[in-house]
Scaffold this motif. Sequence first.
Motif, short mmCIF file in Angstrom:
data_model
loop_
_atom_site.label_atom_id
_atom_site.label_comp_id
_atom_site.label_asym_id
_atom_site.label_seq_id
_atom_site.Cartn_x
_atom_site.Cartn_y
_atom_site.Cartn_z
N TRP A 11 48.40 -85.30 16.10
CA TRP A 11 48.27 -83.85 16.23
C TRP A 11 46.81 -83.40 16.31
N THR A 12 45.93 -84.02 15.54
CA THR A 12 44.52 -83.63 15.56
C THR A 12 43.94 -83.78 16.96
N LEU A 13 44.25 -84.89 17.62
CA LEU A 13 43.77 -85.13 18.99
C LEU A 13 44.41 -84.14 19.96
N ILE A 14 45.72 -83.95 19.85
CA ILE A 14 46.42 -83.01 20.73
C ILE A 14 45.82 -81.61 20.59
N SER A 15 45.62 -81.18 19.35
CA SER A 15 45.07 -79.85 19.08
C SER A 15 43.67 -79.70 19.67
N ASN A 88 53.88 -76.34 26.39
CA ASN A 88 54.50 -75.67 25.26
C ASN A 88 53.48 -75.31 24.17
N LEU A 89 52.23 -75.64 24.39
CA LEU A 89 51.19 -75.40 23.40
C LEU A 89 50.18 -74.39 23.92
N ALA A 90 49.62 -73.59 23.01
CA ALA A 90 48.60 -72.62 23.39
C ALA A 90 47.57 -72.51 22.28
#
Length: 126
Positions: A11-15, A88-90
């Motif tokens: 998640w840290t990388l994705i974020s 799906n992410l913003a």
Amino acid sequence: MFTKEEYHPKWTLISRLIRFKRAHNKCEWCWAPNGKCIYRIGKGSPDWALMPEGHEADTLDLDGIKFTTIVLTVAHLDHDKSNNKFDNLAALCQRCHLGHDIDEHIMNRKYGRDWKENQFSFAFKD
């Protein structure tokens, strides 16, 4: 309520990819710049202005105007923390993220934080 186990192991990388590469360190809905101190001036886009030069604070009241430092977060647009597809992410500022999640916050406030997990047990109690 945030629990680390609910999020993807990376998640840290994705974020970071969403906030810094795709969104260029700005809210994707109102374009407020991450880490900058701003004040809100209306309901248009953008609806903010930067703090004047020479002032620094996390939250400051200057001549009746409240300033706040923008902190970008990444929202799941469908509210499903397991759906980590980039569309799906913003990257959103506090105000936009809260506005997106307002219905969930209202339910948590009204029924308690366990409501979502235990909603069926509440429905079938005698």
